[in-house]
Every structure is written in structure tokens, then in C-alpha cells.
Motif scaffolding. Structure first.
Motif, mmCIF file in Angstrom:
data_model
loop_
_atom_site.group_PDB
_atom_site.id
_atom_site.type_symbol
_atom_site.label_atom_id
_atom_site.label_comp_id
_atom_site.label_asym_id
_atom_site.label_seq_id
_atom_site.Cartn_x
_atom_site.Cartn_y
_atom_site.Cartn_z
ATOM 1 N N GLY A 19 -4.626 -3.330 9.689
ATOM 2 C CA GLY A 19 -3.924 -4.317 8.875
ATOM 3 C C GLY A 19 -2.730 -4.909 9.614
ATOM 4 N N SER A 45 2.257 -10.674 10.717
ATOM 5 C CA SER A 45 2.441 -12.011 10.131
ATOM 6 C C SER A 45 3.550 -12.803 10.814
ATOM 7 C CB SER A 45 2.845 -11.907 8.663
ATOM 8 O OG SER A 45 1.907 -11.197 7.921
ATOM 9 N N ASN A 128 -0.569 -13.856 3.467
ATOM 10 C CA ASN A 128 0.120 -12.870 2.638
ATOM 11 C C ASN A 128 1.019 -13.665 1.710
ATOM 12 O OD1 ASN A 128 1.935 -11.053 1.510
ATOM 13 N ND2 ASN A 128 1.851 -9.690 3.277
ATOM 14 N N ASN A 211 8.407 3.227 3.564
ATOM 15 C CA ASN A 211 7.633 2.177 4.241
ATOM 16 C C ASN A 211 6.141 2.420 4.156
ATOM 17 O OD1 ASN A 211 9.123 0.118 5.228
ATOM 18 N ND2 ASN A 211 9.601 1.106 7.184
ATOM 19 N N SER A 213 2.495 4.150 2.841
ATOM 20 C CA SER A 213 1.817 4.467 1.583
ATOM 21 C C SER A 213 1.438 5.951 1.541
ATOM 22 C CB SER A 213 0.543 3.633 1.477
ATOM 23 O OG SER A 213 -0.377 4.028 2.480
ATOM 24 N N THR A 240 -3.996 -0.555 1.219
ATOM 25 C CA THR A 240 -3.007 0.349 0.602
ATOM 26 C C THR A 240 -3.612 1.704 0.242
ATOM 27 O OG1 THR A 240 -1.468 -1.335 -0.202
ATOM 28 C CG2 THR A 240 -1.393 0.781 -1.329
ATOM 29 N N GLY A 241 -3.132 2.687 0.969
ATOM 30 C CA GLY A 241 -3.426 4.079 0.625
ATOM 31 C C GLY A 241 -4.681 4.666 1.241
ATOM 32 N N VAL A 242 -5.418 3.905 2.046
ATOM 33 C CA VAL A 242 -6.602 4.501 2.692
ATOM 34 C C VAL A 242 -6.118 5.220 3.954
ATOM 35 C CG1 VAL A 242 -8.832 4.075 3.779
ATOM 36 C CG2 VAL A 242 -8.154 2.763 1.753
ATOM 37 N N GLN A 260 -8.626 -2.214 5.209
ATOM 38 C CA GLN A 260 -7.525 -2.368 6.163
ATOM 39 C C GLN A 260 -6.622 -1.144 6.099
ATOM 40 O OE1 GLN A 260 -5.462 -6.097 5.766
ATOM 41 N NE2 GLN A 260 -7.346 -7.296 5.825
ATOM 42 N N SER A 263 -0.607 2.512 7.415
ATOM 43 C CA SER A 263 0.290 3.683 7.319
ATOM 44 C C SER A 263 -0.246 4.904 8.056
ATOM 45 C CB SER A 263 0.522 4.052 5.852
ATOM 46 O OG SER A 263 1.284 3.064 5.224
HETATM 47 C C1 LIG Z 1 5.703 -1.289 9.271
HETATM 48 C C2 LIG Z 1 4.790 -2.197 8.493
HETATM 49 C C3 LIG Z 1 4.784 -3.565 8.765
HETATM 50 C C4 LIG Z 1 3.960 -4.433 8.019
HETATM 51 N N1 LIG Z 1 3.961 -5.766 8.315
HETATM 52 C C5 LIG Z 1 3.132 -6.589 7.601
HETATM 53 C C6 LIG Z 1 3.053 -7.973 7.901
HETATM 54 O O1 LIG Z 1 3.707 -8.496 8.826
HETATM 55 N N2 LIG Z 1 2.219 -8.736 7.159
HETATM 56 C C7 LIG Z 1 1.427 -8.229 6.148
HETATM 57 O O2 LIG Z 1 0.664 -8.967 5.522
HETATM 58 N N3 LIG Z 1 1.481 -6.907 5.856
HETATM 59 C C8 LIG Z 1 2.297 -6.100 6.546
HETATM 60 N N4 LIG Z 1 2.325 -4.757 6.260
HETATM 61 C C9 LIG Z 1 1.453 -4.243 5.170
HETATM 62 C C10 LIG Z 1 0.152 -3.658 5.721
HETATM 63 O O3 LIG Z 1 -0.650 -4.666 6.311
HETATM 64 C C11 LIG Z 1 -0.669 -3.013 4.587
HETATM 65 O O4 LIG Z 1 -1.139 -3.999 3.681
HETATM 66 C C12 LIG Z 1 0.122 -1.980 3.798
HETATM 67 O O5 LIG Z 1 0.894 -1.156 4.658
HETATM 68 C C13 LIG Z 1 -0.800 -1.097 2.971
HETATM 69 O O6 LIG Z 1 -1.779 -0.466 3.767
HETATM 70 P P1 LIG Z 1 -1.579 1.081 4.228
HETATM 71 O O7 LIG Z 1 -1.503 1.879 2.987
HETATM 72 O O8 LIG Z 1 -2.770 1.379 5.067
HETATM 73 O O9 LIG Z 1 -0.313 1.131 5.011
HETATM 74 C C14 LIG Z 1 3.135 -3.898 6.994
HETATM 75 C C15 LIG Z 1 3.124 -2.512 6.765
HETATM 76 C C16 LIG Z 1 3.933 -1.667 7.493
HETATM 77 C C17 LIG Z 1 3.885 -0.188 7.204
#
Ligand SMILES: Cc1cc2nc3c(=O)[nH]c(=O)nc-3n(C[C@H](O)[C@H](O)[C@H](O)COP(=O)(O)O)c2cc1C
Length: 320
Positions: A19, A45, A128, A211, A213, A240-242, A260, A263
Motif C-alpha cells: 500500500g 501519495s 486517497n 500509526n 494498524s 487496513t489490518g491485514v 494492500q 503496517s
Molecule cells: C507510515 C505510513 C504512511 C502512509 N502513507 C500513505 C500515503 O501517502 N497515502 C495513502 O493513501 N495511504 C498512506 N498510508 C496508509 C496505508 O496505505 C494503508 O492504507 C493503511 O496503513 C492501512 O493498511 P495497513 O493496516 O496494512 O497498514 C500510510 C500508512 C503508514 C503506516
């Protein structure tokens, strides 16, 4: 064993996408994700404010004042050309789709930048859309319309598929998700995890929250993927959360075409990609599936989800 999937019309060697995050902020990091086995990556992003400041098209009045101040000071010079270079240089280093991402909240002049991403070879684009319904003067409909307007404007300037990453806070998610689908979204990425804040109760200060999940956060994603899968024509990607292979399989069973992760990679390293994919292959073997399509959506919601949930809750509550 065929782990490939078609996401937004793109063939991915597997459904696991890194992601948008710092993990995809440089071409070298993108290559590391690819080498670790990811099926695709979404680049970190670029912010709407960065694009508008760089192009000199700032629509200032609609900006959040503190964000404008921050971008004014730290927006990074040449943000636009640097992002285009990130896309091109990353794509040149790997054979997997590299999807750029724009973090936006309005449909200002920045939208034209999407065409430059397409010209630079982007196979798709993820938006986003930061619509946090916190303004008491705005109705739910106005918030939804803001997002639909962004999608409609972007669709006019590009022909590549557009994924829309949304939060969960809409009053009737199925209705709104359908509207996004009909407005031409190629995929919905659910759910965006808003940056979280916490309160320091000794210093009486607002401080950064967690920060990363936790795996429990995936439950709400599974629920909504399973509800949305049967009623949408567009693809669904879970985020989120996988954190592990079990989490990936659950989202695909619920109806996700791709998953995606961020974390768990921050916490446990890129080797997690291989571990998740090894679990996927082993699970497919044990359950007699030779392709992702053969189990994708198999556990999507078929009955009346509200009724089903109510009965499950009754069983727990009344039985106590
Ligand atoms: C440090 C960090 C930076 C992130 N930067 C972005 C970003 O620039 N754009 C975006 O759409 N999501 C961003 N995210 C969100 C992740 O893409 C993802 O949607 C979110 O962390 C949930 O997935 P996860 O549970 O696998 O972490 C970021 C997440 C983290 C932890």
C-alpha cells in the motif's frame, strides 16, 4: 498453483499489493517490494496541495490554513517533476504494476496532473480522497458529492482505471459505493485509515496516535467487502489490518480482488510478503483451489446482512 488475479484490468502475479506509504517512496524501495514478491505497489501519495503549489495553481481559499502554511514552508520544490520521476524510475526497475496515488480533498486545478501521470506511463491511479465528515455545516450528501466531483473530473482527463480509497464514515456505504461504481471507479480501496491522534492527559496536548494498524481492525473491512462485493461491478481492494496469510485469504473469500498491506511490513519487514504468499499457496492446496477466482467472493454476504448480524448479536446477548 495460479495465484494471479486481475485487478482494475491489470494482471497481477498475486493479489498482494504494498500500500501507499514510505515503503514505496523511492525506486529502490519499490524494487525491494517487487523482489520480495509483491503483486503490485501503490506509490506514496503526492498531496493535492503539493501539486497546486508547484504548478502555481493554488486555489488557496479552500485550503486548510495550517496545511497551506506547512506546504508553503515544506512543500518540497519540484514536487510534480520529482513525483513523475519516482513513477518512471520505479516502473523501469520492476515488472509489476506501479500505481501512483494522489491524496486529495477537492477537485481544483491539480486534477490536470492526473493526465501527466497517464502520459508518464501510469497503468492506473489511486485517489486517497480525504473526506472526513467533521464539518457540521456540511451534510452527508455534500461530503459524498465532493468525492463524486473529484472522480468525475479526473475521469474527464484520463482514460486509465481509477481506484478510490475511501474511509468508512458514510451513512449508507452501499448506496455511495454504488454511486462511485456508476461514476466510473474501477476499484474501491477500503478502508482508508485516517492518521490517528491521541491526547496526552498530563501535558494536555494533542499527540500522534498509533500509526500502525492491528489485525482486529481488519474485521470491519471484511464485513464491508462481503456486503459490497455482490452489489458492485467494480473491483474491491482491502486495506487496513491485514497482517498475515490468514488475513489475506479472509479478504479474498469476502470478495476482495486485491489486498494492500503496510503496517505489517513496517513492523515485521518485507519478508512478510513471502510468508503471506506461502500461506496463500498452502491454503489453496489444502482447500483444492487452483486459482484465486475459484474462491474469490465465496464467503460474500448472500443473505440480508443486517438480519444476519442482528441474529448473531442476539445469540451472544440473549444467551448470556
Ligand atoms: C507510515 C505510513 C504512511 C502512509 N502513507 C500513505 C500515503 O501517502 N497515502 C495513502 O493513501 N495511504 C498512506 N498510508 C496508509 C496505508 O496505505 C494503508 O492504507 C493503511 O496503513 C492501512 O493498511 P495497513 O493496516 O496494512 O497498514 C500510510 C500508512 C503508514 C503506516
Amino acid at each position: 498453483m495460479n495465484t494471479s488475479t486481475i485487478y482494475m484490468g491489470m494482471k497481477l502475479r498475486n493479489p498482494l499489493i504494498v500500500g501507499s506509504s514510505g515503503l514505496t517512496a523511492t525506486p529502490e524501495k519499490v524494487k525491494a517490494c517487487s523482489d520480495a514478491g509483491a503483486g503490485a505497489v501503490v506509490l506514496k501519495s503526492i498531496f493535492e496541495e503539493q501539486i497546486e503549489k508547484d504548478l502555481g495553481t493554488m486555489s488557496g481559499s479552500s485550503w486548510y490554513p495550517e496545511a497551506a502554511d506547512y506546504i508553503g514552508r515544506y512543500g518540497m520544490d519540484n514536487a510534480v517533476s520529482r513525483y513523475l520521476d519516482l513513477l518512471k524510475d520505479s516502473a523501469a526497475m520492476v515488472d509489476i504494476p506501479v500505481i501512483p496515488s494522489i491524496h486529495c480533498f477537492g477537485s481544483g486545478k491539480w486534477v490536470d496532473f492526473a493526465a501527466r501521470l497517464e502520459d508518464a506511463g501510469a497503468p492506473a491511479l489511486e485517489l486517497n480522497a480525504f473526506i472526513l465528515p467533521s464539518d457540521p455545516r456540511k451534510t452527508g450528501r455534500e461530503n459524498e458529492q465532493a468525492l463524486l466531483d473529484i472522480l468525475t473530473r479526473i475521469k474527464k482527463v484520463v482514460s486509465i482505471p481509477i481506484a478510490v480509497k475511501i474511509g468508512s464514515q458514510f451513512s449508507s456505504l452501499p448506496t455511495f459505493a454504488r454511486e462511485l461504481d456508476h461514476a466510473g471507479a474501477a476499484a474501491l480501496v477500503i478502508f482508508n485509515r485516517f492518521y490517528s491522534l491521541d491526547l496526552d492527559i498530563e501535558k494536555l496536548e494533542v499527540i500522534p496516535g498509533t500509526n500502525f494498524s492491528s489485525p482486529q481492525e481488519a474485521q470491519i473491512v471484511t464485513r464491508w467487502i462481503s456486503i459490497l462485493h455482490p452489489i458492485l461491478g467494480c473491483d474491491l481492494a482491502a486495506t487496513t489490518g491485514v497482517h498475515d496469510g490468514q488475513g489475506l485469504v479472509k479478504q479474498i473469500l469476502a470478495g476482495a480482488r486485491a489486498v494492500q498491506i503496510s503496517s505489517t511490513l513496517y513492523k515485521n519487514g518485507l519478508g512478510t510478503i513471502g510468508a503471506i504468499l506461502a500461506f496463500l499457496v498452502d491454503w489453496m492446496k489444502r482447500h483444492g483451489h487452483t486459482s484465486i477466482d475459484s474462491f474469490m467472493g465465496k464467503m460474500a454476504s448472500t443473505s440480508n446482512p443486517a438480519e444476519f448480524l442482528r441474529v448473531q448479536f442476539m445469540k451472544v446477548s440473549v444467551g448470556e
